[in-house]
Design a protein around this motif. Structure first.
Motif, PDB file in Angstrom:
ATOM      1  N   HIS A 162      10.285   7.575 -17.642  1.00  0.00           N
ATOM      2  CA  HIS A 162       9.335   8.694 -17.775  1.00  0.00           C
ATOM      3  C   HIS A 162       7.953   8.293 -17.283  1.00  0.00           C
ATOM      4  N   TRP A 163       7.536   7.062 -17.593  1.00  0.00           N
ATOM      5  CA  TRP A 163       6.212   6.580 -17.186  1.00  0.00           C
ATOM      6  C   TRP A 163       6.157   6.391 -15.662  1.00  0.00           C
ATOM      7  N   LEU A 164       7.217   5.842 -15.098  1.00  0.00           N
ATOM      8  CA  LEU A 164       7.233   5.600 -13.650  1.00  0.00           C
ATOM      9  C   LEU A 164       7.196   6.913 -12.863  1.00  0.00           C
ATOM     10  N   VAL A 165       7.996   7.912 -13.279  1.00  0.00           N
ATOM     11  CA  VAL A 165       7.997   9.159 -12.492  1.00  0.00           C
ATOM     12  C   VAL A 165       6.664   9.896 -12.655  1.00  0.00           C
ATOM     13  N   ASP A 166       6.054   9.829 -13.852  1.00  0.00           N
ATOM     14  CA  ASP A 166       4.719  10.434 -14.017  1.00  0.00           C
ATOM     15  C   ASP A 166       3.689   9.695 -13.177  1.00  0.00           C
ATOM     16  N   ARG A 167       3.774   8.371 -13.214  1.00  0.00           N
ATOM     17  CA  ARG A 167       2.804   7.506 -12.531  1.00  0.00           C
ATOM     18  C   ARG A 167       2.777   7.789 -11.025  1.00  0.00           C
ATOM     19  N   TRP A 168       3.963   8.159 -10.444  1.00  0.00           N
ATOM     20  CA  TRP A 168       4.062   8.273  -8.989  1.00  0.00           C
ATOM     21  C   TRP A 168       4.263   9.695  -8.478  1.00  0.00           C
ATOM     22  N   SER A 169       4.377  10.680  -9.343  1.00  0.00           N
ATOM     23  CA  SER A 169       4.518  12.059  -8.860  1.00  0.00           C
ATOM     24  C   SER A 169       3.153  12.601  -8.453  1.00  0.00           C
ATOM     25  N   THR A 170       3.142  13.393  -7.375  1.00  0.00           N
ATOM     26  CA  THR A 170       1.912  14.055  -6.941  1.00  0.00           C
ATOM     27  C   THR A 170       2.193  15.554  -6.880  1.00  0.00           C
TER      28      THR A 170
ATOM     29  N   GLY B 140       0.790  -1.228   0.000  1.00  0.00           N
ATOM     30  CA  GLY B 140       0.000   0.000   0.000  1.00  0.00           C
ATOM     31  C   GLY B 140       0.820   1.276   0.000  1.00  0.00           C
ATOM     32  N   LEU B 141       2.131   1.172  -0.144  1.00  0.00           N
ATOM     33  CA  LEU B 141       3.005   2.352  -0.088  1.00  0.00           C
ATOM     34  C   LEU B 141       3.361   2.831  -1.499  1.00  0.00           C
ATOM     35  N   PRO B 142       3.705   4.122  -1.632  1.00  0.00           N
ATOM     36  CA  PRO B 142       4.024   4.662  -2.960  1.00  0.00           C
ATOM     37  C   PRO B 142       5.479   4.425  -3.371  1.00  0.00           C
ATOM     38  N   VAL B 143       5.742   4.606  -4.651  1.00  0.00           N
ATOM     39  CA  VAL B 143       7.117   4.675  -5.155  1.00  0.00           C
ATOM     40  C   VAL B 143       7.597   6.111  -4.977  1.00  0.00           C
ATOM     41  N   LEU B 144       8.756   6.293  -4.342  1.00  0.00           N
ATOM     42  CA  LEU B 144       9.234   7.627  -3.967  1.00  0.00           C
ATOM     43  C   LEU B 144      10.236   8.196  -4.960  1.00  0.00           C
ATOM     44  N   ARG B 145      11.013   7.334  -5.607  1.00  0.00           N
ATOM     45  CA  ARG B 145      11.974   7.798  -6.611  1.00  0.00           C
ATOM     46  C   ARG B 145      12.395   6.621  -7.477  1.00  0.00           C
ATOM     47  N   VAL B 146      13.032   6.965  -8.600  1.00  0.00           N
ATOM     48  CA  VAL B 146      13.487   5.978  -9.569  1.00  0.00           C
ATOM     49  C   VAL B 146      14.974   6.210  -9.816  1.00  0.00           C
ATOM     50  N   ILE B 147      15.787   5.199  -9.511  1.00  0.00           N
ATOM     51  CA  ILE B 147      17.228   5.278  -9.783  1.00  0.00           C
ATOM     52  C   ILE B 147      17.499   4.470 -11.054  1.00  0.00           C
ATOM     53  N   VAL B 148      18.287   5.037 -11.974  1.00  0.00           N
ATOM     54  CA  VAL B 148      18.620   4.322 -13.209  1.00  0.00           C
ATOM     55  C   VAL B 148      20.143   4.186 -13.292  1.00  0.00           C
ATOM     56  N   THR B 149      20.618   2.952 -13.464  1.00  0.00           N
ATOM     57  CA  THR B 149      22.062   2.699 -13.467  1.00  0.00           C
ATOM     58  C   THR B 149      22.733   3.288 -14.705  1.00  0.00           C
ATOM     59  N   HIS B 150      22.041   3.228 -15.864  1.00  0.00           N
ATOM     60  CA  HIS B 150      22.631   3.781 -17.095  1.00  0.00           C
ATOM     61  C   HIS B 150      21.589   3.906 -18.187  1.00  0.00           C
ATOM     62  N   MET B 151      21.984   4.497 -19.319  1.00  0.00           N
ATOM     63  CA  MET B 151      21.052   4.985 -20.333  1.00  0.00           C
ATOM     64  C   MET B 151      20.513   3.933 -21.304  1.00  0.00           C
ATOM     65  N   HIS B 152      20.909   2.680 -21.171  1.00  0.00           N
ATOM     66  CA  HIS B 152      20.452   1.691 -22.154  1.00  0.00           C
ATOM     67  C   HIS B 152      18.945   1.446 -22.011  1.00  0.00           C
ATOM     68  N   PRO B 153      18.276   1.142 -23.152  1.00  0.00           N
ATOM     69  CA  PRO B 153      16.814   1.111 -23.179  1.00  0.00           C
ATOM     70  C   PRO B 153      16.165   0.202 -22.139  1.00  0.00           C
ATOM     71  N   ASP B 154      16.757  -0.954 -21.868  1.00  0.00           N
ATOM     72  CA  ASP B 154      16.125  -1.859 -20.899  1.00  0.00           C
ATOM     73  C   ASP B 154      16.202  -1.302 -19.471  1.00  0.00           C
ATOM     74  N   HIS B 155      17.061  -0.322 -19.239  1.00  0.00           N
ATOM     75  CA  HIS B 155      17.218   0.253 -17.908  1.00  0.00           C
ATOM     76  C   HIS B 155      16.415   1.543 -17.724  1.00  0.00           C
ATOM     77  N   ILE B 156      16.394   2.395 -18.770  1.00  0.00           N
ATOM     78  CA  ILE B 156      15.758   3.713 -18.617  1.00  0.00           C
ATOM     79  C   ILE B 156      14.422   3.820 -19.347  1.00  0.00           C
ATOM     80  N   GLY B 157      14.075   2.794 -20.154  1.00  0.00           N
ATOM     81  CA  GLY B 157      12.915   2.899 -21.042  1.00  0.00           C
ATOM     82  C   GLY B 157      11.652   3.443 -20.401  1.00  0.00           C
ATOM     83  N   LEU B 158      11.271   2.887 -19.243  1.00  0.00           N
ATOM     84  CA  LEU B 158      10.010   3.290 -18.616  1.00  0.00           C
ATOM     85  C   LEU B 158      10.184   4.353 -17.533  1.00  0.00           C
TER      86      LEU B 158
END
Ligand SMILES: [Zn+2]
Length: 359
Positions: free
Chosen positions: A105-113, A85-103
């Motif tokens: 933008h969606w995750l930070v939009d999904r969880w920002s208030t 029941g808790l929110p996602v507070l931040r997203v850490i990305v190790t590097h720029m490759h698509p499988d790591h950073i692809g989503l």
């Protein structure tokens, strides 16, 4: 790399894997999420860390998966059932490759208030590189990649046409990158939940890869810098045609050997393992063998990267794998060229050929 080598490492979780849409706790407060990838490399490991940020309890996500419906659906299943029941507070990305950073933008939009931004944390170099690749102002396919591959002996017109046609390859997996971020750097300590994680920058695979190490629980989130089974891709790309990433990569992984021997390594692909020193030694052996093969071939006759592929990669490669393999072959040639062992000359056909450097 052979299974024998894989078996020299220790896998404390055995064959256990997190089920789709579920998580597996691998260390106190550290949960493993596994997402499918539509490539030969068919999965990526992502991590959910129990966190407390700005007085709020919740979770930090490390790495995102590529942008497609299947990955978004899998995340929604995790969110509905695994976050207590808790929110996602931040997203850490190790590097720029698509499988790591692809989503990301969606995750930070999904969880920002309105009150709380769910922020992307990443190295500045990789944020910039990802932004530029998504906006298609630089290579990663298209004409410039085709010219680069042709200069290394890939002259088959059908293959070059396919490379030219692949100009939006990165953006197809990373349609957007968050427009703001928080910067991660070498040596920085990031408090996640009850403990500090230390950022360890690494080079040669991505522009500025960030691994995370927690001394308190003995865990290294290694991203793509240390993988248990496959060797990390180390490539020269068209945007930096004289690049020399292999010595950077080897020096970067050497630094992990300073961590305690019982450190649990959480890699982005494959199973969590122990045995950093052994794995780093294996990777040095692997690249030393490739360098010796390349040097011997160039000593026998002047060679370009494309003709070295059958020697370095003893399996049939499709075009996608060929472009990766070619980047790796050039990386080995450049390590020898820029290390003074080989010289290079461009032929009338525009192709770089490498020979032993004059003594
Ligand atoms: Zn990567």
């Amino acid at each position: 790399m052979s299974n024998l080598k894989e078996n020299e490492l220790e896998y404390p979780l055995g064959e256990r894997l997190p089920q789709r849409g579920s998580v597996l706790e691998v260390a106190p407060g550290v949960h493993w999420v596994r997402m499918a990838l539509p490539f030969a490399l068919d999965h990526i490991n992502l991590w959910l860390l129990r966190d407390r940020l700005d007085g709020r309890d919740g979770w930090t996500i490390v790495d995102c998966g590529i942008a497609n419906d299947a990955t978004r659906d899998a995340w929604e299943t995790v969110f509905a059932s695994q976050l207590q029941g808790l929110p996602v507070l931040r997203v850490i990305v190790t590097h720029m490759h698509p499988d790591h950073i692809g989503l990301a933008h969606w995750l930070v939009d999904r969880w920002s208030t309105r009150e709380h931004e769910c922020r992307l944390w990443i190295s500045a170099t990789d944020w910039n590189a990802a932004r530029m690749a998504t906006l298609q102002t630089i290579g990663h396919g298209g004409d410039s990649a085709a010219r680069f591959f042709a200069s290394h002996g890939l002259t088959d017109p059908a293959s070059l046409d396919k490379v030219r046609a692949r100009s939006n390859y990165y953006a197809s997996m990373v349609p957007k990158v968050p427009t703001s971020f928080r910067r991660l750097m070498e040596g920085q300590r990031v408090r996640i939940g009850a403990g500090d994680w230390r950022c360890i920058a690494g080079f040669g695979h991505a522009p500025e890869h960030i691994a995370l190490y927690s001394e308190a629980i003995g865990v290294l989130i290694s991203g793509d810098m240390l993988l248990p089974r496959i060797s990390t891709n180390v490539s020269v790309y068209d945007i930096e045609p004289e690049g020399n990433p292999l010595p950077l990569y080897l020096a970067s992984i050497e630094r992990f050997t300073a961590l305690p021997a019982d450190t649990l390594v959480l890699p982005s692909h494959g199973r969590p393992f122990r045995g950093i020193a052994r794995r780093v030694a294996q990777l040095h052996e692997h690249h030393d063998e490739r360098l010796a093969e390349v040097l011997a071939a160039c000593s026998a006759s002047p060679s370009h990267a494309t003709e070295l592929l059958p020697l370095m990669f003893k399996r049939t490669l499709d075009l996608h794998q060929t472009t990766f393999a070619l980047g790796e072959a050039v990386a080995h040639l450049h390590a020898l060229w820029l290390g003074g062992r080989l010289a290079r000359r461009r032929g009338d056909d525009g192709v770089w050929r490498f020979t032993p450097a004059a003594a």
